[in-house]
Every structure is written in structure tokens, then in C-alpha cells.
Design an enzyme around this catalytic site. Sequence first.
Site, PDB file in Angstrom:
ATOM      1  N   SER A   1      -4.614   2.163 -18.311  1.00 17.94           N
ATOM      2  CA  SER A   1      -5.943   2.502 -17.800  1.00 17.94           C
ATOM      3  C   SER A   1      -6.507   3.792 -18.375  1.00 17.94           C
ATOM      4  O   SER A   1      -7.679   4.105 -18.160  1.00 17.94           O
ATOM      5  CB  SER A   1      -5.901   2.600 -16.274  1.00 17.94           C
ATOM      6  OG  SER A   1      -5.007   3.621 -15.855  1.00 17.94           O
TER       7      SER A   1
ATOM      8  N   GLY B   1       0.819  -1.198   0.000  1.00 16.09           N
ATOM      9  CA  GLY B   1       0.000   0.000   0.000  1.00 16.09           C
ATOM     10  C   GLY B   1       0.855   1.251   0.000  1.00 16.09           C
ATOM     11  O   GLY B   1       2.085   1.185   0.170  1.00 16.09           O
ATOM     12  N   PRO B   2       0.249   2.418  -0.191  1.00 18.28           N
ATOM     13  CA  PRO B   2       0.997   3.684  -0.228  1.00 18.28           C
ATOM     14  C   PRO B   2       1.635   3.981   1.122  1.00 18.28           C
ATOM     15  O   PRO B   2       1.297   3.367   2.144  1.00 18.28           O
ATOM     16  CB  PRO B   2      -0.093   4.714  -0.567  1.00 18.28           C
ATOM     17  CG  PRO B   2      -1.259   3.918  -1.050  1.00 18.28           C
ATOM     18  CD  PRO B   2      -1.187   2.595  -0.406  1.00 18.28           C
ATOM     19  N   PRO B   3       2.580   4.912   1.157  1.00 23.31           N
ATOM     20  CA  PRO B   3       3.210   5.285   2.430  1.00 23.31           C
ATOM     21  C   PRO B   3       2.183   5.884   3.395  1.00 23.31           C
ATOM     22  O   PRO B   3       1.274   6.603   2.989  1.00 23.31           O
ATOM     23  CB  PRO B   3       4.261   6.320   2.026  1.00 23.31           C
ATOM     24  CG  PRO B   3       4.494   6.093   0.564  1.00 23.31           C
ATOM     25  CD  PRO B   3       3.204   5.598   0.020  1.00 23.31           C
ATOM     26  N   GLY B   4       2.361   5.564   4.674  1.00 26.94           N
ATOM     27  CA  GLY B   4       1.555   6.205   5.700  1.00 26.94           C
ATOM     28  C   GLY B   4       0.182   5.626   5.925  1.00 26.94           C
ATOM     29  O   GLY B   4      -0.626   6.240   6.626  1.00 26.94           O
ATOM     30  N   VAL B   5      -0.117   4.436   5.376  1.00 25.60           N
ATOM     31  CA  VAL B   5      -1.455   3.874   5.582  1.00 25.60           C
ATOM     32  C   VAL B   5      -1.488   2.911   6.769  1.00 25.60           C
ATOM     33  O   VAL B   5      -2.545   2.346   7.063  1.00 25.60           O
ATOM     34  CB  VAL B   5      -1.960   3.151   4.309  1.00 25.60           C
ATOM     35  CG1 VAL B   5      -2.141   4.143   3.179  1.00 25.60           C
ATOM     36  CG2 VAL B   5      -1.011   2.031   3.899  1.00 25.60           C
ATOM     37  N   GLY B   6      -0.361   2.697   7.444  1.00 22.39           N
ATOM     38  CA  GLY B   6      -0.382   1.896   8.672  1.00 22.39           C
ATOM     39  C   GLY B   6       0.153   0.494   8.535  1.00 22.39           C
ATOM     40  O   GLY B   6      -0.212  -0.382   9.323  1.00 22.39           O
ATOM     41  N   LYS B   7       1.036   0.242   7.566  1.00 18.14           N
ATOM     42  CA  LYS B   7       1.547  -1.119   7.374  1.00 18.14           C
ATOM     43  C   LYS B   7       2.414  -1.560   8.558  1.00 18.14           C
ATOM     44  O   LYS B   7       2.247  -2.650   9.095  1.00 18.14           O
ATOM     45  CB  LYS B   7       2.345  -1.192   6.068  1.00 18.14           C
ATOM     46  CG  LYS B   7       1.534  -0.855   4.824  1.00 18.14           C
ATOM     47  CD  LYS B   7       2.333  -1.059   3.557  1.00 18.14           C
ATOM     48  CE  LYS B   7       3.486  -0.088   3.409  1.00 18.14           C
ATOM     49  NZ  LYS B   7       3.048   1.320   3.275  1.00 18.14           N
TER      50      LYS B   7
ATOM     51  N   LYS C   1      -8.477   5.602  -7.227  1.00 21.79           N
ATOM     52  CA  LYS C   1      -8.919   6.468  -8.322  1.00 21.79           C
ATOM     53  C   LYS C   1     -10.282   7.101  -8.020  1.00 21.79           C
ATOM     54  O   LYS C   1     -10.490   8.304  -8.235  1.00 21.79           O
ATOM     55  CB  LYS C   1      -8.991   5.660  -9.614  1.00 21.79           C
ATOM     56  CG  LYS C   1      -7.646   5.178 -10.131  1.00 21.79           C
ATOM     57  CD  LYS C   1      -7.807   4.287 -11.350  1.00 21.79           C
ATOM     58  CE  LYS C   1      -6.459   3.812 -11.887  1.00 21.79           C
ATOM     59  NZ  LYS C   1      -6.596   2.905 -13.041  1.00 21.79           N
TER      60      LYS C   1
END
Length: 819
Positions: free
Chosen positions: A694, A371-377, A737
Site C-alpha cells: 500500500s 479487529g484490533p485488540p480492545g474494540v469489543g469483540k 488509515k
Amino acid sequence: MAQEYTNNQNGIRGQAAQQYEIAVLPLQNTTMFPDTVVPLSVGRERSVKAVESALSTEEKLIACITIKTDDVNGSDAKPADIYEIGTVVNIKRMMRNEDVMQLIVQGVDRVRVLNWSQEAPFLKAKVEVLPELKVVDNEEVEALKRNIHGMIQQALTMLPQVPPEVRMAVMSQNDPVQLSYFLASVLELGIETEQKMLEASTSDELLTLTHAALSRELEIMQIRSKIATEAQTEMDKAQRDYILRQQLKAIQKELGDDEGGEKAEAEQLRERLETADLPDEVRKESERELRRMEQLPQAAPDYHVIRTYLEYVLELPWKKSSEEKLDLNEAQKILDEDHYGLEDIKERILESLAVVKLRPDSKSPIILFVGPPGVGKTSLGRSIARALGREFDRISLGGVRDESELRGHRRTYVGAMPGRIIQTLRRVNVNNPVLMLDEIDKMGNDYRGDPAAALLEILDPAQNDTFRDHYIDLPFDLSKVFFIATANQLGPIPMPLRDRMEIIQLAGYSDAEKLNIAKQYLVPRQIKENGLANDQIEITDDAINLLTARYTREAGVRQLERTVGNLARKVALKVAQGSTEKVMISANDVKGYLGAPRFYPEEARAELPAGVATGMAWTEMGGEVLFIEATALPGGGGLTLTGQLGEVMKESAQAARSYLWSHASEFGISPQAIKENGMHVHVPAGAIPKDGPSAGVTMASAMASLYTGRKVRSDTAMTGEITLSGLVFPVGGIKEKVLAAHRAGIRRIILPERNEADIEEIPEDVRNELEIIPVKYISDALKAALESEQSVPKVENYLIPDVETRHGDSNERLIAKEK
């Protein structure tokens, strides 16, 4: 009865004609045999009464019959619980010790119970005497007799503590039947075996049973003797080693090589080695290395290498595990406390924890958070460790290019050390921690090896139970480690490595989710970290929404927390200068604290000119809205593409133009005009590279809008890959998106039909405000995207001319074209 039995003893013993009544003494775990003398203890009331009844007779005879199972005691035994065949014994001596009778009895004859005549106050039965076994002289019986004597002699050699008189009595016994009964009475053969020997109807059968039982006992004695011998050998070896070490000390002392600290180190290592719980292979190798070390002087280079190696080996948790107290309800509570939203992710984590709870011996799962940075991984990994009650540690793999970082260096190199995996296990001191491999997609490789290839073994449950670090060079079990990997993208991760992990996708947060995360976690944490109290600062919801939209640009919340911390520090400065008033920060106050907004995200335009369409794109920072522009090049040729487009995106633009060209009649477009005029397609934010399939639907819509003169609806955004046959294929990143389009003010979304399942990932509050249109063909997408009314086309000859224009004067057509 007494007279009958006396006659039997005097002349007719062995004839199965004598029948009489007699008291019965049930025996537990004991079988009586004829002609054997055995001590008995009798204490139960019913058994005591039976013995007293026998003692009151002249012959003092009683039948001793064994109880079938251990579950029934003598006082509760019923006729059905007792064997049919037993032994009549003569009570030779009786002594009372309080309530217990101590008896010495001698077996007389085998008897069979015909019927039971009494159960209370003691058992009494009518029995018949079984015939005495006669030895038949034949070759088979003689072989059994000799084998039995041979085994007895072998057994006596293994039992030196047997008294000489017993040895003489056993070896002088010529009657094999009496010898068999004697052996059965002194050896613990088990009730079933002893009862079978008592019930044997022929001497052949009795000798066969005796031979089998004696063979088994002899084998057990041999095994016990072997074990005792090996134990004694080990003890002797340990004593010998100790003496030799003491002698070696004395020799080295005489030679002047006795370094006090040196030998103290060796002794300490030996003591630690003897008390450590190590696998056999590890212990054997450690002892070998320690012996090498003891032979070396302290100045030798290998001395310190071996000492460091042994210290690493002894400090590793080879068999030490942390105790798990896994409560799924508590795990759910911990995940909810630490993370807002992410319901699907939490559910998948709980499913993995449920498997660990149901099968503690199963191999731990290997999870990959993408996932993107900062989402809590990373914080999810910490929460899993807290829910499991395990130790947690993190290994950052970003920028790692050397395989030895993970596998360690061989001890032949100067400055060799174990890899990061072994170092981490040594640090946490348990073999079942939660180990996070952070930024696994940021690894590289060079001439020193590929770290991703080393991870293939580390993250494979079928192989990592015998992981060998190059430095330790001993098999270490990594199957108990709960590995969690994190990555921003799947693309850079090699497919074989990706195949070994369970992939869990973490999408970006919506504005509503960011607001709740900020209120519940970020703002309170930053207030505390900056030395403030809740009654000194308050940030309104409008201010947080402004920070999310105009001061940060991310899918996660890391920049948002940093920005909130900036606000808190501004207030902390005022408080430190003496201000006592509570500071309320609203949306209007944010600019005064942080300056002008840093980002101006794309917003839905009130009206789009013909040739412009709104698309959606995915980036590492979340979703973005793109306005793809197409314009005609009268008199030009071909297709011009700008905006730093990648090869795949360029091919999508070519496919869109080719599709419209081949289906021009369906949309009222002149194929000749497409052929004779060029087209320029531009995607703004030209400094940012873009790629991917896309944008195909968006490019087709922009070109169709230019060719037909019909504008694309300004409230509509779209995504999807296209084919020359007119199909719309699914794409990824739907949630990011759609969230980006919603933030921009878009209210209609065109998606590939096969992406309908991804709609469920979109937050419900966002879904309720959107009209989502799934399409299967390009024609359906154009129908939904283009406005119904026609505008005046920019270049009229893109349209098929009507009949009058087609047959008019050529000069008129030229004027029309110029207009």
C-alpha cells in the site's frame, strides 16, 4: 303402508317394487345392516319424535340412515346431509332413562330414499326396498368365501377373550352375505367402508369389500399383537436382568468381593442411566460399559476409567437445550446498551438473529469477529448470548498447539480427558450455548497435530451434528451451538477454516468515538470498581482526549480504560486518606497524575522538503502515518532501501522507480540522470518491521518530488498499490488509515478509485473535515500530491536541460552539475 310392508315380509321381500313412507332416524358414526341386532341410544328431540311415531304403528318400523359427516348432528341433519341408502329396522325393545331412549333394533331390509316428504317435527321419506343379495356360485366367490373364513379363524386365535358362543355363531354362519353384514356391524371399519358394503348391489362386490376390510383389520391386529409381545419381552428381560444381578450380588458377597461403596456406585450409575434422556446409541454404549464395570473389582484399573467415562456421558446435555426468548427489539436495545457505535456490526448481528428467530430449526451461524485488540469483540459475543437468552462460555485458543485440546484424548492414555468443546458443554449443561473461540488466529501446530484442522469439523454445520470427541467416542450434535470466533488478523487463519465462517470486520475507533465510549462506559465503570462515587471525581472531555492521543496508542479502548483506572486509583488514595473535596481532572492535571506523555504520534508537518511524502499504514494497533523520504546519491547507482522493509514493500519501491524511469519524459525528468545517479529511500521508525504494497503511491510521490523538485503537499496523505503500467490498485485498512491521518492533522487523502466504497465506513464527522481524492492512475495521484510551483532541484541534471544549456560549453554544464 303397514299392510303393504307385511305382504313384503311374507312373500315378496327382495323385489324392488315396494314403496312406502316411513319415519327416518339419522345415525352418527353407525351403520345398520339387515339381520343384525344392535343397541341404540336416542336422546335428541327430533330423533325421539321419530321413534315415538314408529312405536305408534303396529309394525314398529323405522328407517335408520347414516349421516355423511361428523360435523352434523342428528337434530340438525338435513336431507342433503344423509346418505340415500339405509336399513329399515324393527324396534324389538325400548326403555326410557330420563330423556334418553335405549333401543334394541334388528335390521330388516335395505331401502333407498326416493324423496323426502317431511323434515319437521321429524324426518320422513318415501323409500323403496332394495333386492336381497343372492350368492352366485362361482370360483371367484368361493375363493373369497374361503379366504374370509380363513381370516376370521386367524383373527379369533388372536382374540382369546371372545366368548365361545360368539365364536360358534361366526364359524357356523354359511351365508357369506349375512356373515359380511355381521362383521361390518361388530368391527370398526369406518363409516365410508361400512356404507359402501351396505350399498353393494351384488354379492361379489360385498364379498370383495369384506375381504379388503377384514385383511386390513387383521393386519392391524397382528401389529398390535407384535407390539404387545415386544413390550412383554422387554419387561421379562428387565425382570430377568434384575434377578441375575441380585444373584450376582449374592455370589460376590460369598466370594468376599462385595465392596459396599463399589456396588453402591454401580447402582447409582444404573439409576442415573435409567432416568437420563439419552440417544439410543449413547444409551446402548453406556449400558455396555456399565455391565463391564459391574464385572470388575474396585481395585481394577479399568474400573475407575469406566466410572469416570460414564459420569462424563451422563452429565453431557445430549438433548437439553435452553429456552430462547428472542426479541429483536430487545436485542437491539442490549447491543446499544453494551456498545457505542458499530452500527454496521450491530445490523449484521441482528440479521443473523432474525434468521435464528424465523427458522428455529436452522443450524446456528458461525461468526468471526476480526479487529484490533480492545474494540469489543468478546463483549459483542456476551451481548449476543444475552440477547438470545442462552448460556455463554469462552474458550481461549491462543497458544493451543495440540489437536487433543479440542478433540480430547483416547481412553487408552493415562489421564485421558475430553476436549475443551465437550468440557465446556458439560459445564454450561445445555447443547445450544453461545460459545466463543477467542484468539483463533493465535493457534499453532506441532507433531501432536494441527488444532485448526480439528476446527474444520467443529465449525462446519454440515459435519458438526455428529462430532466425535476422542474420549467420549459417541456422536454429539454441535449444530445447535452458536459459535463466535475472534481474531486480530485474518492472515494466520487457514483458508479452509476461514471459508466456514461469516467474517465481520471491526475497525478501530475514532477519537470522537473513544470520547463517547469513555464517558458512557469506561469512566463510570472505573469509578465503581475503585470504590468511588460520582460526586468524588470528574474527568473532563479535554483530559480524555489527551489520554487518547498522548497516553495510549491503540485502535480499541483497553489501554484507555486502564489509564482511566490509574487516574481513579490516584483519587481513591486521596479519598482513603480523608479528602472530601471533589477532584476535577482536566487536561492540565493529567501530567501531574500520570507523568510525561508516553507517545508522540506523527503529526502533519508544516512543510515537506522535496523528496518526502506522507503515507498511511495499517497496524494491529490501528492506523499510522509514515513519512517516506527519498534522497539522491550523485555518482552512486541503484536503489537503496532502509527502514526494515519487507519484500513486498521493497518491490513497491522498485516498481515506483521503474515507472518514473519509463515515463520520465512525461514529468520532465532526464532518464540519463536517473541511470547515472543512485537513490536512497528510507521509511522512519526503522526499528519496526514494515511490509505490504500500500505504500506504492507514497514512494512514487516521494521519488517524483525528488526528481522534479516539486514538493509534496504537506496537508496530503496517500495510500495505494501501483503497477508498472501506471494503475493504482485498492488496498485494505482504509478506515484505520484515514482515522490516523485525521488525528495527525491531514486534511487531504488520496485513495485508489476502487476503495471509494470503503469511504462510507469512515465516521461522518471525520469525512466532513477531509477532502478525499480517488485516483485510478499514478499520474493522477502525482498531479494531486505535488505542488504546482517548482522549487530549485537538489540535483539539476534530474531535469531535462533547456536548449541553451544543452548546446552550451561542456565546462559550463559541469559547473551547473556541481552547483
